[in-house]
Motif scaffolding. Structure first.
Motif, PDB file in Angstrom:
ATOM      1  N   ILE A 104       0.869  -1.178   0.000  1.00 57.98           N
ATOM      2  CA  ILE A 104       0.000   0.000   0.000  1.00 57.98           C
ATOM      3  C   ILE A 104       0.907   1.228   0.000  1.00 57.98           C
ATOM      4  O   ILE A 104       1.620   1.474   0.980  1.00 57.98           O
ATOM      5  CB  ILE A 104      -0.934   0.012   1.225  1.00 57.98           C
ATOM      6  CG1 ILE A 104      -1.814  -1.235   1.189  1.00 57.98           C
ATOM      7  CG2 ILE A 104      -1.763   1.298   1.248  1.00 57.98           C
ATOM      8  CD1 ILE A 104      -2.613  -1.469   2.441  1.00 57.98           C
ATOM      9  N   PRO A 105       0.911   1.978  -1.096  1.00 58.50           N
ATOM     10  CA  PRO A 105       1.804   3.141  -1.171  1.00 58.50           C
ATOM     11  C   PRO A 105       1.375   4.236  -0.200  1.00 58.50           C
ATOM     12  O   PRO A 105       0.210   4.304   0.195  1.00 58.50           O
ATOM     13  CB  PRO A 105       1.661   3.608  -2.619  1.00 58.50           C
ATOM     14  CG  PRO A 105       0.377   3.058  -3.097  1.00 58.50           C
ATOM     15  CD  PRO A 105       0.108   1.809  -2.307  1.00 58.50           C
ATOM     16  N   PRO A 106       2.308   5.084   0.178  1.00 55.55           N
ATOM     17  CA  PRO A 106       1.974   6.180   1.096  1.00 55.55           C
ATOM     18  C   PRO A 106       1.066   7.195   0.426  1.00 55.55           C
ATOM     19  O   PRO A 106       1.103   7.379  -0.797  1.00 55.55           O
ATOM     20  CB  PRO A 106       3.334   6.791   1.434  1.00 55.55           C
ATOM     21  CG  PRO A 106       4.173   6.477   0.239  1.00 55.55           C
ATOM     22  CD  PRO A 106       3.701   5.138  -0.250  1.00 55.55           C
ATOM     23  N   SER A 107       0.277   7.875   1.221  1.00 57.00           N
ATOM     24  CA  SER A 107      -0.575   8.947   0.709  1.00 57.00           C
ATOM     25  C   SER A 107       0.311  10.158   0.388  1.00 57.00           C
ATOM     26  O   SER A 107       1.455  10.243   0.863  1.00 57.00           O
ATOM     27  CB  SER A 107      -1.603   9.341   1.768  1.00 57.00           C
ATOM     28  OG  SER A 107      -0.954   9.979   2.859  1.00 57.00           O
ATOM     29  N   PRO A 108      -0.211  11.095  -0.395  1.00 55.05           N
ATOM     30  CA  PRO A 108       0.563  12.317  -0.651  1.00 55.05           C
ATOM     31  C   PRO A 108       0.988  13.003   0.651  1.00 55.05           C
ATOM     32  O   PRO A 108       2.123  13.471   0.775  1.00 55.05           O
ATOM     33  CB  PRO A 108      -0.400  13.188  -1.461  1.00 55.05           C
ATOM     34  CG  PRO A 108      -1.251  12.194  -2.193  1.00 55.05           C
ATOM     35  CD  PRO A 108      -1.438  11.069  -1.208  1.00 55.05           C
ATOM     36  N   ARG A 109       0.101  13.056   1.638  1.00 56.59           N
ATOM     37  CA  ARG A 109       0.444  13.677   2.923  1.00 56.59           C
ATOM     38  C   ARG A 109       1.614  12.936   3.579  1.00 56.59           C
ATOM     39  O   ARG A 109       2.549  13.554   4.087  1.00 56.59           O
ATOM     40  CB  ARG A 109      -0.754  13.702   3.862  1.00 56.59           C
ATOM     41  CG  ARG A 109      -0.402  14.265   5.258  1.00 56.59           C
ATOM     42  CD  ARG A 109      -1.617  14.458   6.121  1.00 56.59           C
ATOM     43  NE  ARG A 109      -2.470  15.528   5.609  1.00 56.59           N
ATOM     44  CZ  ARG A 109      -2.217  16.823   5.774  1.00 56.59           C
ATOM     45  NH1 ARG A 109      -1.162  17.230   6.426  1.00 56.59           N
ATOM     46  NH2 ARG A 109      -3.044  17.730   5.285  1.00 56.59           N
ATOM     47  N   GLU A 110       1.580  11.608   3.565  1.00 52.88           N
ATOM     48  CA  GLU A 110       2.676  10.826   4.166  1.00 52.88           C
ATOM     49  C   GLU A 110       3.992  11.101   3.446  1.00 52.88           C
ATOM     50  O   GLU A 110       5.045  11.192   4.077  1.00 52.88           O
ATOM     51  CB  GLU A 110       2.336   9.335   4.131  1.00 52.88           C
ATOM     52  CG  GLU A 110       1.231   8.948   5.084  1.00 52.88           C
ATOM     53  CD  GLU A 110       0.700   7.543   4.865  1.00 52.88           C
ATOM     54  OE1 GLU A 110       0.320   6.898   5.859  1.00 52.88           O
ATOM     55  OE2 GLU A 110       0.659   7.084   3.693  1.00 52.88           O
ATOM     56  N   ARG A 111       3.935  11.230   2.129  1.00 50.50           N
ATOM     57  CA  ARG A 111       5.152  11.549   1.362  1.00 50.50           C
ATOM     58  C   ARG A 111       5.705  12.916   1.785  1.00 50.50           C
ATOM     59  O   ARG A 111       6.912  13.083   1.969  1.00 50.50           O
ATOM     60  CB  ARG A 111       4.855  11.568  -0.136  1.00 50.50           C
ATOM     61  CG  ARG A 111       4.528  10.230  -0.737  1.00 50.50           C
ATOM     62  CD  ARG A 111       4.188  10.366  -2.210  1.00 50.50           C
ATOM     63  NE  ARG A 111       5.353  10.744  -2.987  1.00 50.50           N
ATOM     64  CZ  ARG A 111       6.210   9.883  -3.524  1.00 50.50           C
ATOM     65  NH1 ARG A 111       6.025   8.604  -3.383  1.00 50.50           N
ATOM     66  NH2 ARG A 111       7.253  10.326  -4.201  1.00 50.50           N
ATOM     67  N   ILE A 112       4.821  13.888   1.915  1.00 48.96           N
ATOM     68  CA  ILE A 112       5.235  15.240   2.285  1.00 48.96           C
ATOM     69  C   ILE A 112       5.807  15.265   3.698  1.00 48.96           C
ATOM     70  O   ILE A 112       6.846  15.886   3.945  1.00 48.96           O
ATOM     71  CB  ILE A 112       4.059  16.220   2.101  1.00 48.96           C
ATOM     72  CG1 ILE A 112       3.815  16.425   0.601  1.00 48.96           C
ATOM     73  CG2 ILE A 112       4.312  17.541   2.818  1.00 48.96           C
ATOM     74  CD1 ILE A 112       2.543  17.149   0.251  1.00 48.96           C
ATOM     75  N   ILE A 113       5.170  14.569   4.625  1.00 52.00           N
ATOM     76  CA  ILE A 113       5.679  14.525   6.004  1.00 52.00           C
ATOM     77  C   ILE A 113       7.053  13.863   6.043  1.00 52.00           C
ATOM     78  O   ILE A 113       7.965  14.344   6.727  1.00 52.00           O
ATOM     79  CB  ILE A 113       4.660  13.836   6.932  1.00 52.00           C
ATOM     80  CG1 ILE A 113       3.451  14.764   7.119  1.00 52.00           C
ATOM     81  CG2 ILE A 113       5.291  13.468   8.274  1.00 52.00           C
ATOM     82  CD1 ILE A 113       2.266  14.138   7.816  1.00 52.00           C
ATOM     83  N   GLU A 114       7.234  12.790   5.288  1.00 50.02           N
ATOM     84  CA  GLU A 114       8.550  12.133   5.218  1.00 50.02           C
ATOM     85  C   GLU A 114       9.596  13.093   4.653  1.00 50.02           C
ATOM     86  O   GLU A 114      10.713  13.176   5.150  1.00 50.02           O
ATOM     87  CB  GLU A 114       8.469  10.870   4.360  1.00 50.02           C
ATOM     88  CG  GLU A 114       9.787  10.150   4.209  1.00 50.02           C
ATOM     89  CD  GLU A 114      10.301   9.527   5.491  1.00 50.02           C
ATOM     90  OE1 GLU A 114      11.537   9.406   5.635  1.00 50.02           O
ATOM     91  OE2 GLU A 114       9.485   9.138   6.352  1.00 50.02           O
ATOM     92  N   ALA A 115       9.232  13.833   3.617  1.00 48.27           N
ATOM     93  CA  ALA A 115      10.162  14.799   3.021  1.00 48.27           C
ATOM     94  C   ALA A 115      10.553  15.873   4.028  1.00 48.27           C
ATOM     95  O   ALA A 115      11.725  16.276   4.112  1.00 48.27           O
ATOM     96  CB  ALA A 115       9.521  15.432   1.781  1.00 48.27           C
ATOM     97  N   LEU A 116       9.585  16.336   4.810  1.00 50.67           N
ATOM     98  CA  LEU A 116       9.884  17.345   5.832  1.00 50.67           C
ATOM     99  C   LEU A 116      10.766  16.777   6.937  1.00 50.67           C
ATOM    100  O   LEU A 116      11.652  17.475   7.441  1.00 50.67           O
ATOM    101  CB  LEU A 116       8.582  17.924   6.403  1.00 50.67           C
ATOM    102  CG  LEU A 116       7.792  18.825   5.452  1.00 50.67           C
ATOM    103  CD1 LEU A 116       6.422  19.156   6.029  1.00 50.67           C
ATOM    104  CD2 LEU A 116       8.574  20.097   5.136  1.00 50.67           C
ATOM    105  N   GLU A 117      10.543  15.527   7.304  1.00 49.81           N
ATOM    106  CA  GLU A 117      11.400  14.888   8.321  1.00 49.81           C
ATOM    107  C   GLU A 117      12.840  14.790   7.825  1.00 49.81           C
ATOM    108  O   GLU A 117      13.780  15.063   8.572  1.00 49.81           O
ATOM    109  CB  GLU A 117      10.857  13.499   8.690  1.00 49.81           C
ATOM    110  CG  GLU A 117       9.583  13.535   9.503  1.00 49.81           C
ATOM    111  CD  GLU A 117       9.745  14.271  10.826  1.00 49.81           C
ATOM    112  OE1 GLU A 117      10.758  14.068  11.524  1.00 49.81           O
ATOM    113  OE2 GLU A 117       8.853  15.091  11.151  1.00 49.81           O
TER     114      GLU A 117
END
Length: 181
Positions: A104-117
Motif C-alpha cells: 500500500i503506497p503512502p498517501s501524498p500527505r505521508e510523502r510530504i511529512i517524510e520529506a519534511l522529516e
C-alpha cells in the motif's frame, strides 16, 4: 565476494557542425532506459558465468523493474539508486512483491511529512542555510509525481526558512487531501 553491474556505459556526443565532442572530457557516462537491454544482457551473462553473487542494477524504479531484473538475468540481488530518490518506499514495495504480499503506497500527505522529516535531519546536521538548500532537490523528488507539484517546487526554491517550507508543503498536503476525500 560479489559483483555489481551495470549502470553506465561510456558514450560520446559529436557536434555535427564542428565535428568536435560536445562533452568537455570528450566522453561521459551514458545511462538510463536506453542502455537497459545491454545491462540485462551483461547481468545475465555474468550471473551465468561466475560462482559469486551478482547484483544487477540500473533503471530499478518500481517493484516490477526489480522482478524483471531477477527474472530475466538470474541475478542474486538488485541495487536501487535513482529509483529511491524521493521514493524511499521502493524498498518496501520490492520486498512486498518478492514476498507476494500487498503493498500500500503512502498517501501524498505521508510523502510530504517524510520529506519534511528528512529536511529537518539535514538542517540539524548542516544548519538551516545549507540544509534547506540541499533539501530543495530532495523535496522536488518527493513531490514530483503529485498534482500541481511543479508550481510548489518553484515556490520552495524561493523560500529561505524551514518554517516557510513546512507551512507551504503542509498547506499543499491539505489541498491534496481534499481531492482524495
Amino acid at each position: 565476494d560479489g559483483i555489481s553491474l551495470i549502470n553506465t556505459l561510456l558514450g560520446m556526443r559529436i557536434d555535427l557542425k564542428t565535428k568536435k565532442p560536445v562533452i568537455a572530457n570528450k566522453m561521459g557516462g551514458f545511462s538510463g532506459h536506453a542502455i537497459l537491454p545491454v545491462a540485462l544482457r551483461m547481468v545475465y551473462q555474468v550471473s551465468h558465468a561466475v560462482n559469486i553473487p551478482v547484483i544487477g542494477n540500473g533503471d530499478i524504479f518500481c517493484a516490477q523493474d526489480a522482478l524483471n531484473m531477477f527474472e530475466k538475468t538470474g541475478c542474486d540481488a538488485v541495487a536501487i539508486a535513482r529509483g529511491a530518490l524521493g521514493n524511499p518506499y521502493i524498498f518496501a514495495e520490492v520486498k512486498a512483491a518478492l514476498d507476494g504480499t500487498q503493498y500500500i503506497p503512502p498517501s501524498p500527505r505521508e510523502r510530504i511529512i517524510e520529506a519534511l522529516e528528512e529536511t529537518k535531519m539535514r538542517i540539524a546536521d548542516k544548519g538551516e542555510y545549507v540544509g534547506l538548500r540541499e533539501s530543495r532537490m530532495h523535496l522536488g523528488h518527493f513531490t514530483k509525481s503529485l498534482k500541481g507539484s511543479a508550481a510548489i517546487r518553484g515556490k520552495i526554491n524561493l523560500l529561505d526558512s524551514f518554517e516557510k517550507v513546512s507551512e507551504l508543503l503542509l498547506a499543499y498536503a491539505d489541498e491534496l487531501d481534499k481531492e482524495f476525500e
